[in-house]
Design an enzyme around this catalytic site. Structure first.
Site, short mmCIF file in Angstrom:
data_model
loop_
_atom_site.label_atom_id
_atom_site.label_comp_id
_atom_site.label_asym_id
_atom_site.label_seq_id
_atom_site.Cartn_x
_atom_site.Cartn_y
_atom_site.Cartn_z
N HIS A 1 36.05 13.03 1.54
CA HIS A 1 34.99 12.62 2.45
C HIS A 1 35.04 13.36 3.79
O HIS A 1 34.06 13.37 4.53
CB HIS A 1 35.00 11.09 2.66
CG HIS A 1 36.03 10.60 3.62
ND1 HIS A 1 37.25 10.09 3.23
CD2 HIS A 1 36.04 10.53 4.99
CE1 HIS A 1 37.95 9.71 4.29
NE2 HIS A 1 37.23 9.97 5.37
N ASP B 1 39.32 10.77 -3.58
CA ASP B 1 39.14 11.09 -2.17
C ASP B 1 40.14 12.15 -1.71
O ASP B 1 40.66 12.09 -0.60
CB ASP B 1 39.25 9.85 -1.27
CG ASP B 1 38.61 10.07 0.10
OD1 ASP B 1 37.77 11.00 0.21
OD2 ASP B 1 38.96 9.37 1.06
N SER C 1 41.65 10.45 9.01
CA SER C 1 41.42 10.74 7.61
C SER C 1 41.84 12.16 7.27
O SER C 1 41.44 13.11 7.94
CB SER C 1 39.95 10.54 7.25
OG SER C 1 39.61 9.17 7.23
#
Length: 304
Positions: free
Chosen positions: A47, A77, A156
């Site tokens: 992402h 992911d 992230s």
């Protein structure tokens, strides 16, 4: 002395990993990534890169390099990018299967644009599931690590490390106040990473099951020689699992003849080689063992 020892561990991990965690930027967003090979491959979240094919990576020593996206897998992911210039030495990838609840972990990333930020906490749970938006559908990323190390937007793609500085997870989301989640580094995700490096994508087999770890009844624990199985919490209508007759609340004991006690045990069976092949599954239902034959199909957005 306890605080001094704790501080020493966190500062040592920070010193080891901070130079190896880059701040990534693409036209549509930003995040973090971890150098994991000597020839410039970096690991991040799918992402974070999104639909981008290139971007720029900046390191804590002030150097930067453009990168190209090698491959991305939204269902784990995870994504791999490759720097087009020099990078710091790689971080050491560990094995999340050795983690235990309560263990110290350190998160290194670039939250809110603040490069080289370090937080610490403990593993607060294992085997969590993370909802992920993929196209117009929502899927669950299975077997996620939950930690109370403070995470913020920009973390992230950064590293979650153990006390030895080994990367055991890739931080993926902020779950809520005091909660963060990370994709584990284990046998299954190492296979995904290798496939992304070699092929740029991961072909997956699809059953249409959502599961969660659950304890076996005591009598069955003794018979099976283990404590846990996978409870079916959702069967997608029209999916191979539904067509085979699997039901909500079934306890999955084996798949393909192999014992299944966690999400990873099922996931490792659902790669390209399983597509279109018969996959026998044994479940415990209403006090009896039930055998079904499934036939996974190739996962595409239309399958989700």
């Amino acid at each position: 002395m306890a605080l001094d020892a704790y501080s020493h561990i966190v500062s040592s991990v920070a010193a080891e990993l901070t130079p190896k965690v880059a701040a990534l930027r693409t036209r549509r967003g930003s995040g973090s990534a971890v150098v994991f090979t000597a020839d410039g491959f970096l690991l991040t979240n799918a992402h974070v890169v999104g639909e981008a094919t290139r971007g720029a990576a900046a390191f804590s020593d002030g150097t930067s390099a453009d990168f190209s996206v090698v491959g991305s897998d939204p269902l784990s992911d995870l994504a791999v990018v490759r720097a087009l210039g020099a990078t710091p030495p790689p971080a050491v990838l560990g094995d999340s299967d050795g983690l235990v609840v309560g263990q110290l972990v350190v998160a290194v990333g670039n939250p809110l644009g603040l490069a080289g930020s370090v937080t610490a906490g403990v593993v607060s749970a294992l085997g969590r599931s993370l909802p992920a938006r993929i196209g117009s559908a929502t899927r669950l990323i299975e077997d996620v690590i939950q930690t109370d190390a403070a995470l913020n937007p920009g973390n992230s793609g950064g590293a979650l490390a153990d006390a030895e500085g080994r990367v055991v997870g890739i931080n993926t989301a902020v779950a809520g106040v005091g909660l963060g989640l990370a994709v584990p580094i284990n046998t299954t995700t190492r296979s995904i990473i290798a496939t992304l490096m070699n092929e740029g994508r991961v072909r997956r087999a699809y059953l249409g099951l959502v599961t969660a770890p659950a304890p076996l009844p005591p009598a069955l624990q003794e018979r099976e020689g283990r404590r846990n199985a996978l409870r079916v919490v959702e069967v997608v209508p029209g999916s191979p699992a539904a067509k085979a007759g699997l039901r909500v609340n079934d306890l999955v004991l084996t798949a393909g003849g192999e014992p299944v006690g966690d999400a990873q045990g099922l996931q490792r069976l659902l790669f390209a080689e399983a597509i279109g092949r018969r996959l026998p599954i044994t479940v415990f239902r209403n006090g009896a063992l039930v055998d079904v034959i499934t036939e996974p199909v190739e996962l595409g957005l239309s399958s989700i």
